[in-house]
Each structure stands twice: as structure tokens, then as C-alpha cells.
Design a protein around this motif. Structure first.
Motif, PDB file in Angstrom:
ATOM      1  N   LYS A 194       0.813  -1.224   0.000  1.00  0.00           N
ATOM      2  CA  LYS A 194       0.000   0.000   0.000  1.00  0.00           C
ATOM      3  C   LYS A 194       0.845   1.272   0.000  1.00  0.00           C
ATOM      4  O   LYS A 194       0.306   2.364  -0.172  1.00  0.00           O
ATOM      5  CB  LYS A 194      -0.910   0.010   1.231  1.00  0.00           C
ATOM      6  N   ILE A 195       2.153   1.121   0.208  1.00  0.00           N
ATOM      7  CA  ILE A 195       3.030   2.285   0.333  1.00  0.00           C
ATOM      8  C   ILE A 195       3.805   2.481  -0.969  1.00  0.00           C
ATOM      9  O   ILE A 195       4.635   1.645  -1.340  1.00  0.00           O
ATOM     10  CB  ILE A 195       4.019   2.088   1.500  1.00  0.00           C
ATOM     11  N   PRO A 196       3.562   3.564  -1.709  1.00  0.00           N
ATOM     12  CA  PRO A 196       4.255   3.778  -2.975  1.00  0.00           C
ATOM     13  C   PRO A 196       5.781   3.758  -2.873  1.00  0.00           C
ATOM     14  O   PRO A 196       6.448   3.308  -3.804  1.00  0.00           O
ATOM     15  CB  PRO A 196       3.749   5.158  -3.421  1.00  0.00           C
ATOM     16  N   LEU A 197       6.341   4.203  -1.758  1.00  0.00           N
ATOM     17  CA  LEU A 197       7.792   4.167  -1.614  1.00  0.00           C
ATOM     18  C   LEU A 197       8.316   2.756  -1.393  1.00  0.00           C
ATOM     19  O   LEU A 197       9.525   2.525  -1.443  1.00  0.00           O
ATOM     20  CB  LEU A 197       8.252   5.075  -0.475  1.00  0.00           C
ATOM     21  N   GLY A 198       7.443   1.819  -1.107  1.00  0.00           N
ATOM     22  CA  GLY A 198       7.818   0.411  -1.050  1.00  0.00           C
ATOM     23  C   GLY A 198       8.604  -0.023   0.172  1.00  0.00           C
ATOM     24  O   GLY A 198       9.269  -1.061   0.154  1.00  0.00           O
ATOM     25  N   ARG A 199       8.508   0.724   1.248  1.00  0.00           N
ATOM     26  CA  ARG A 199       9.215   0.361   2.481  1.00  0.00           C
ATOM     27  C   ARG A 199       8.481   0.963   3.670  1.00  0.00           C
ATOM     28  O   ARG A 199       7.696   1.899   3.519  1.00  0.00           O
ATOM     29  CB  ARG A 199      10.658   0.882   2.459  1.00  0.00           C
ATOM     30  N   PRO A 200       8.758   0.434   4.871  1.00  0.00           N
ATOM     31  CA  PRO A 200       8.200   1.084   6.059  1.00  0.00           C
ATOM     32  C   PRO A 200       8.966   2.356   6.374  1.00  0.00           C
ATOM     33  O   PRO A 200      10.109   2.551   5.911  1.00  0.00           O
ATOM     34  CB  PRO A 200       8.406   0.031   7.159  1.00  0.00           C
ATOM     35  N   GLY A 201       8.365   3.228   7.154  1.00  0.00           N
ATOM     36  CA  GLY A 201       9.084   4.391   7.625  1.00  0.00           C
ATOM     37  C   GLY A 201      10.050   4.008   8.733  1.00  0.00           C
ATOM     38  O   GLY A 201       9.959   2.929   9.322  1.00  0.00           O
ATOM     39  N   ARG A 202      10.997   4.897   9.008  1.00  0.00           N
ATOM     40  CA  ARG A 202      11.950   4.679  10.091  1.00  0.00           C
ATOM     41  C   ARG A 202      11.581   5.558  11.281  1.00  0.00           C
ATOM     42  O   ARG A 202      11.088   6.679  11.101  1.00  0.00           O
ATOM     43  CB  ARG A 202      13.372   5.023   9.647  1.00  0.00           C
ATOM     44  N   PRO A 203      11.819   5.084  12.501  1.00  0.00           N
ATOM     45  CA  PRO A 203      11.531   5.910  13.675  1.00  0.00           C
ATOM     46  C   PRO A 203      12.205   7.275  13.631  1.00  0.00           C
ATOM     47  O   PRO A 203      11.630   8.270  14.072  1.00  0.00           O
ATOM     48  CB  PRO A 203      12.048   5.060  14.836  1.00  0.00           C
ATOM     49  N   ASP A 204      13.433   7.336  13.105  1.00  0.00           N
ATOM     50  CA  ASP A 204      14.125   8.626  13.065  1.00  0.00           C
ATOM     51  C   ASP A 204      13.446   9.594  12.103  1.00  0.00           C
ATOM     52  O   ASP A 204      13.528  10.820  12.291  1.00  0.00           O
ATOM     53  CB  ASP A 204      15.604   8.439  12.680  1.00  0.00           C
ATOM     54  N   GLU A 205      12.745   9.067  11.097  1.00  0.00           N
ATOM     55  CA  GLU A 205      12.007   9.949  10.183  1.00  0.00           C
ATOM     56  C   GLU A 205      10.790  10.554  10.888  1.00  0.00           C
ATOM     57  O   GLU A 205      10.460  11.727  10.681  1.00  0.00           O
ATOM     58  CB  GLU A 205      11.585   9.167   8.941  1.00  0.00           C
ATOM     59  N   VAL A 206      10.134   9.755  11.722  1.00  0.00           N
ATOM     60  CA  VAL A 206       9.031  10.274  12.530  1.00  0.00           C
ATOM     61  C   VAL A 206       9.553  11.327  13.498  1.00  0.00           C
ATOM     62  O   VAL A 206       8.968  12.412  13.656  1.00  0.00           O
ATOM     63  CB  VAL A 206       8.334   9.148  13.306  1.00  0.00           C
ATOM     64  N   ALA A 207      10.671  11.018  14.134  1.00  0.00           N
ATOM     65  CA  ALA A 207      11.250  11.924  15.124  1.00  0.00           C
ATOM     66  C   ALA A 207      11.656  13.255  14.508  1.00  0.00           C
ATOM     67  O   ALA A 207      11.514  14.310  15.145  1.00  0.00           O
ATOM     68  CB  ALA A 207      12.450  11.262  15.795  1.00  0.00           C
ATOM     69  N   CYS A 225      -2.718  17.826  10.191  1.00  0.00           N
ATOM     70  CA  CYS A 225      -2.338  16.420  10.290  1.00  0.00           C
ATOM     71  C   CYS A 225      -1.293  16.159   9.219  1.00  0.00           C
ATOM     72  O   CYS A 225      -1.600  16.218   8.022  1.00  0.00           O
ATOM     73  CB  CYS A 225      -3.552  15.514  10.097  1.00  0.00           C
ATOM     74  N   PHE A 226      -0.068  15.918   9.635  1.00  0.00           N
ATOM     75  CA  PHE A 226       1.044  15.776   8.707  1.00  0.00           C
ATOM     76  C   PHE A 226       1.219  14.311   8.298  1.00  0.00           C
ATOM     77  O   PHE A 226       1.423  13.439   9.132  1.00  0.00           O
ATOM     78  CB  PHE A 226       2.331  16.308   9.342  1.00  0.00           C
ATOM     79  N   ASP A 227       1.151  14.071   7.004  1.00  0.00           N
ATOM     80  CA  ASP A 227       1.304  12.730   6.445  1.00  0.00           C
ATOM     81  C   ASP A 227       2.734  12.251   6.605  1.00  0.00           C
ATOM     82  O   ASP A 227       3.690  12.983   6.359  1.00  0.00           O
ATOM     83  CB  ASP A 227       0.926  12.771   4.960  1.00  0.00           C
ATOM     84  N   LEU A 228       2.889  11.005   7.024  1.00  0.00           N
ATOM     85  CA  LEU A 228       4.202  10.363   7.094  1.00  0.00           C
ATOM     86  C   LEU A 228       4.002   8.913   6.669  1.00  0.00           C
ATOM     87  O   LEU A 228       4.243   7.987   7.423  1.00  0.00           O
ATOM     88  CB  LEU A 228       4.770  10.461   8.507  1.00  0.00           C
ATOM     89  N   SER A 229       3.533   8.744   5.422  1.00  0.00           N
ATOM     90  CA  SER A 229       3.062   7.420   4.993  1.00  0.00           C
ATOM     91  C   SER A 229       3.721   6.922   3.717  1.00  0.00           C
ATOM     92  O   SER A 229       3.241   5.976   3.113  1.00  0.00           O
ATOM     93  CB  SER A 229       1.548   7.471   4.785  1.00  0.00           C
ATOM     94  N   GLY A 230       4.816   7.542   3.312  1.00  0.00           N
ATOM     95  CA  GLY A 230       5.485   7.091   2.106  1.00  0.00           C
ATOM     96  C   GLY A 230       4.629   7.200   0.855  1.00  0.00           C
ATOM     97  O   GLY A 230       4.829   6.480  -0.121  1.00  0.00           O
ATOM     98  N   GLY A 231       3.672   8.135   0.883  1.00  0.00           N
ATOM     99  CA  GLY A 231       2.809   8.358  -0.274  1.00  0.00           C
ATOM    100  C   GLY A 231       1.495   7.635  -0.218  1.00  0.00           C
ATOM    101  O   GLY A 231       0.671   7.759  -1.121  1.00  0.00           O
ATOM    102  N   ARG A 232       1.256   6.850   0.850  1.00  0.00           N
ATOM    103  CA  ARG A 232       0.016   6.088   0.921  1.00  0.00           C
ATOM    104  C   ARG A 232      -1.207   6.980   1.102  1.00  0.00           C
ATOM    105  O   ARG A 232      -2.253   6.734   0.509  1.00  0.00           O
ATOM    106  CB  ARG A 232       0.093   5.078   2.067  1.00  0.00           C
ATOM    107  N   ALA A 233      -1.099   7.994   1.950  1.00  0.00           N
ATOM    108  CA  ALA A 233      -2.250   8.840   2.232  1.00  0.00           C
ATOM    109  C   ALA A 233      -2.681   9.606   0.984  1.00  0.00           C
ATOM    110  O   ALA A 233      -1.860  10.068   0.207  1.00  0.00           O
ATOM    111  CB  ALA A 233      -1.923   9.825   3.354  1.00  0.00           C
ATOM    112  N   THR A 234      -3.971   9.726   0.808  1.00  0.00           N
ATOM    113  CA  THR A 234      -4.503  10.442  -0.365  1.00  0.00           C
ATOM    114  C   THR A 234      -5.121  11.777   0.013  1.00  0.00           C
ATOM    115  O   THR A 234      -5.586  12.508  -0.848  1.00  0.00           O
ATOM    116  CB  THR A 234      -5.571   9.581  -1.076  1.00  0.00           C
ATOM    117  N   TYR A 235      -5.166  12.103   1.290  1.00  0.00           N
ATOM    118  CA  TYR A 235      -5.623  13.434   1.729  1.00  0.00           C
ATOM    119  C   TYR A 235      -5.015  13.765   3.072  1.00  0.00           C
ATOM    120  O   TYR A 235      -4.479  12.897   3.744  1.00  0.00           O
ATOM    121  CB  TYR A 235      -7.151  13.482   1.828  1.00  0.00           C
TER     122      TYR A 235
END
Length: 235
Positions: A194-207, A225-235
């Protein structure tokens, strides 16, 4: 060089001993903040059940007595709850999942706001989830709680719009913490697909995003609300 300057700031981090919480603590500490962690784990600075009104209010008294002020609140405590179809979801599990994810956010915001109002300054960052935007099948309580965290963030931001307190939230997709280890290979593949970037996020990216939202540089964003979903979110 760390671009975010949090020197002189006192930051309260709930869920500070979890995977994302540890990364946020490290990033904010590196930026100069004095970080106080609330968690039930022994490694926490103060062992607090953030779903308990009495525990939160007492812990806030202790924090202010020791540090004198509170500049930043990051609500990072949360659980996913059971992965069950709704007809098998118990009321006890529903209530516990909402308490840890949503009620804790309300209680900690309520406890923090008076101190921030008094100084007319502060930053509140709530951890939501892509589940709160899209809804995750088999996770009705978690999805409902995180959707409500987004709504709470927007409402509180408007409530505090006449002050210099800013309130925002972050909505991550799956993040590479111990949670991934609990997934079957099939579930993991489905989530990553479901994630266009094809990987999970990293904790340091959230931080990194939370550190900016907690800084004085975040001055004209509130109720977002700031998206941090590798492109998954559509709004």
C-alpha cells in the motif's frame, strides 16, 4: 549539525520507551531539549498510566514542581489493540484501546494546557496514524481512536488559536519498530504494497518531523495532520 534548536525547552514525551518514543527522545535531546518520559516501562523517567486521570494530574504536578515549566508535549503512547473482526471484538478491548490512544491524549493535553496558557507559549504534537485517515480492517478500535486524535488536534488548535500554543499531529503508516516483527510475512507484504515508496518508515524519520513541529520554527501551522506514509495517504 542539528538544525532544530530546542535548547532551554522542557518536553514531555508519553510512550517514551517505545520504538518511536525512543527515537523522538534521542532527536529532541540532541536538539537541546530536556525530555521527560512518561511510560509504564521501568526505563521511564516517571512511570505513569497515561489513561488514568489521577495518575496524569499527579505526574504533571511533579513535572512542574521539578522543572518549573512545560514547553512541549508529545503524545506518543499507544497500542494497536486486537486484530479481530468487529463481531469478535470485546467491549473491554475496545475501551482499553480507546483509553490508551485517545483518552490519554485528552488527559495529557488537558493537564499541559494551563501551564502553556500561563506562559503563552507551547507546542503539542499528537501521534495519529494512517489508520485514522483510511481505517484499517480488523482494527476498528485503533482506527476510531486515531481518527478521533486527528479531530481532537484540530479542535484544540482552534481553541488555542488566540495564544502562541500550536497543536498538530502526525499520521504515520507502518514504521519499522518491533511491531513489524509481530506481523506474518503475508501481512507485512500486504501493508508494504500500500506504500508507494515500497518500504516502512523509520523511527528517526518520525522523530525528525516531530522535532520540527515542536520547535519555534513551526509558527504558522496549527490544527494540521502531517502525512508520514510514504505516499500512501490520499488526503
Amino acid at each position: 549539525m542539528n538544525a532544530i534548536d530546542l535548547r532551554g525547552k522542557t518536553a514531555l514525551l508519553t510512550g517514551g520507551c517505545g520504538g518511536i518514543g525512543v527515537a523522538v527522545n534521542e532527536r529532541m535531546s540532541a536538539s537541546g531539549a530536556t525530555v521527560v518520559t512518561w511510560d509504564l516501562a521501568e526505563a521511564a523517567d516517571d512511570r505513569v498510566d497515561v489513561a488514568s486521570e489521577e495518575a496524569v494530574d499527579a505526574a504533571m504536578e511533579r513535572l512542574l514542581a521539578r522543572h518549573g515549566h512545560l514547553d512541549i508535549l508529545v503524545n506518543c503512547a499507544g497500542i494497536t489493540g486486537p486484530n479481530q473482526p468487529i463481531e469478535r471484538y470485546s467491549l473491554a478491548d475496545w475501551r482499553r484501546t480507546l483509553d490508551v490512544n485517545l483518552t490519554s491524549t485528552f488527559l495529557c493535553c488537558r493537564a499541559a494546557v494551563p501551564a502553556m496558557r500561563q506562559r503563552n507559549a507551547g507546542r503539542i504534537v499528537n501521534l495519529a496514524s494512517i489508520a485514522g485517515k483510511e481505517g484499517n480492517a480488523m482494527m476498528t478500535a485503533y482506527s476510531a481512536a486515531k481518527g478521533a486524535v486527528i479531530a481532537l488536534t484540530k479542535a484544540l488548535a482552534k481553541e488555542l488559536a488566540d495564544t502562541e500554543v500550536r497543536v498538530n499531529c502526525v499520521a504515520p503508516a507502518v514504521i519499522a519498530t518491533d511491531l513489524i516483527k509481530q506481523m506474518s510475512p503475508e501481512t507485512y507484504a500486504t501493508v508494504i504494497a500500500k506504500i508507494p515508496l515500497g518500504r516502512p518508515g523509520r523511527p528517526d524519520e518520525v522523530a525528525a518531523l516531530i522535532a520540527w513541529l515542536a520547535s519555534d520554527e513551526c509558527s504558522f501551522s496549527t490544527g494540521a495532520c502531517f502525512d508520514l506514509s510514504g505516499g500512501r495517504a490520499t488526503y
